[in-house]
Scaffold this motif. Structure first.
Motif, PDB file in Angstrom:
ATOM      1  N   GLN A 190      31.553  12.733  -0.344  1.00 50.45           N
ATOM      2  CA  GLN A 190      31.103  11.996  -1.478  1.00 50.45           C
ATOM      3  C   GLN A 190      31.432  10.445  -1.424  1.00 50.45           C
ATOM      4  O   GLN A 190      30.341   9.675  -1.620  1.00 50.45           O
ATOM      5  CB  GLN A 190      31.432  12.447  -2.717  1.00 50.45           C
ATOM      6  CG  GLN A 190      30.947  13.906  -2.977  1.00 50.45           C
ATOM      7  CD  GLN A 190      31.276  14.577  -4.262  1.00 50.45           C
ATOM      8  OE1 GLN A 190      32.664  14.540  -4.453  1.00 50.45           O
ATOM      9  NE2 GLN A 190      30.638  15.228  -4.902  1.00 50.45           N
ATOM     10  N   LEU A 241      29.600   8.914   1.615  1.00 47.58           N
ATOM     11  CA  LEU A 241      27.940   8.788   1.413  1.00 47.58           C
ATOM     12  C   LEU A 241      27.938   7.411   0.678  1.00 47.58           C
ATOM     13  O   LEU A 241      26.991   6.911   0.957  1.00 47.58           O
ATOM     14  CB  LEU A 241      27.506  10.006   0.944  1.00 47.58           C
ATOM     15  CG  LEU A 241      27.267  11.121   1.897  1.00 47.58           C
ATOM     16  CD1 LEU A 241      26.710  12.496   1.013  1.00 47.58           C
ATOM     17  CD2 LEU A 241      26.000  10.829   2.766  1.00 47.58           C
ATOM     18  N   LYS A 242      28.496   7.402  -0.676  1.00 50.65           N
ATOM     19  CA  LYS A 242      28.262   6.355  -1.513  1.00 50.65           C
ATOM     20  C   LYS A 242      28.648   4.940  -0.928  1.00 50.65           C
ATOM     21  O   LYS A 242      27.940   3.999  -0.809  1.00 50.65           O
ATOM     22  CB  LYS A 242      29.313   6.556  -2.780  1.00 50.65           C
ATOM     23  CG  LYS A 242      29.207   5.483  -3.639  1.00 50.65           C
ATOM     24  CD  LYS A 242      30.131   5.639  -4.909  1.00 50.65           C
ATOM     25  CE  LYS A 242      30.022   4.614  -5.895  1.00 50.65           C
ATOM     26  NZ  LYS A 242      31.119   4.874  -6.908  1.00 50.65           N
ATOM     27  N   PHE A 264      26.155   4.335   1.945  1.00 53.69           N
ATOM     28  CA  PHE A 264      24.665   3.909   1.518  1.00 53.69           C
ATOM     29  C   PHE A 264      24.808   2.462   0.905  1.00 53.69           C
ATOM     30  O   PHE A 264      23.889   1.750   0.926  1.00 53.69           O
ATOM     31  CB  PHE A 264      24.066   4.832   0.130  1.00 53.69           C
ATOM     32  CG  PHE A 264      23.282   5.816   0.786  1.00 53.69           C
ATOM     33  CD1 PHE A 264      21.940   5.725   1.131  1.00 53.69           C
ATOM     34  CD2 PHE A 264      23.709   7.001   1.358  1.00 53.69           C
ATOM     35  CE1 PHE A 264      21.080   6.645   1.660  1.00 53.69           C
ATOM     36  CE2 PHE A 264      23.000   8.274   1.690  1.00 53.69           C
ATOM     37  CZ  PHE A 264      21.663   7.964   1.758  1.00 53.69           C
ATOM     38  N   LYS A 278      20.948  11.823   0.210  1.00 52.13           N
ATOM     39  CA  LYS A 278      22.364  12.299   0.717  1.00 52.13           C
ATOM     40  C   LYS A 278      22.156  13.785   1.389  1.00 52.13           C
ATOM     41  O   LYS A 278      22.743  13.875   2.413  1.00 52.13           O
ATOM     42  CB  LYS A 278      23.032  12.222  -0.710  1.00 52.13           C
ATOM     43  CG  LYS A 278      23.515  10.932  -1.221  1.00 52.13           C
ATOM     44  CD  LYS A 278      24.549  11.263  -2.490  1.00 52.13           C
ATOM     45  CE  LYS A 278      24.762   9.881  -2.838  1.00 52.13           C
ATOM     46  NZ  LYS A 278      25.438   9.945  -4.233  1.00 52.13           N
TER      47      LYS A 278
END
Length: 133
Positions: free
Chosen positions: A103, A106-107, A110, A123
């Motif tokens: 998590q 990915l955050k 991005f 995602k």
């Protein structure tokens, strides 16, 4: 030897359960964001992973800029030149085992590439793409 195989199997099952649960959560979120959403897609994930954008540092960048095209190989961060272990769970079984790290990254990634937080569908698409490698 049998004990090691059993331990590895249990760890793998635990990992897949955690990641499967996270993917199910993303699927629920994606359905809320878009009622027409059906399932995550490897091709969409590949497009997200390989397409170039002007990133947060004002340079053209894609996920492949740091992770490379071949996710089974060690790569290098575009900005810092730090070594990045393979993303492929086939080459690096410890990858994607900690959902909180998944998590977080990915955050962060991005934001680095797209200057925004990815949607749940994006995602999930990226994760199924990585898992396909």
């Amino acid at each position: 030897m049998k004990s090691l195989l059993l331990i590895f199997t249990l760890i793998t099952l635990s990992w897949s359960t955690n990641l499967d649960e996270y993917l199910n959560t993303l699927k629920q979120e994606a359905t809320k964001e878009n009622p027409n959403f059906k399932e995550f897609n490897v091709k969409r994930g590949e497009e997200i992973f390989t397409s170039k954008h002007i990133g947060k540092k004002g340079k053209e960048i894609a996920c492949t800029s740091c992770h490379g095209i071949d996710l089974t190989k060690i790569s290098e961060n575009f900005f810092t030149a730090k070594k990045i272990e393979p993303l492929s769970t086939k080459a690096n079984p410890s990858r994607l085992t900690d959902v909180k790290k998944v998590q977080k990254w990915l955050k962060r990634n991005f934001n680095d590439v797209y200057n925004r937080v990815g949607t749940a569908q994006e995602k999930g698409d990226v994760l199924v793409y990585i898992l396909s490698k």
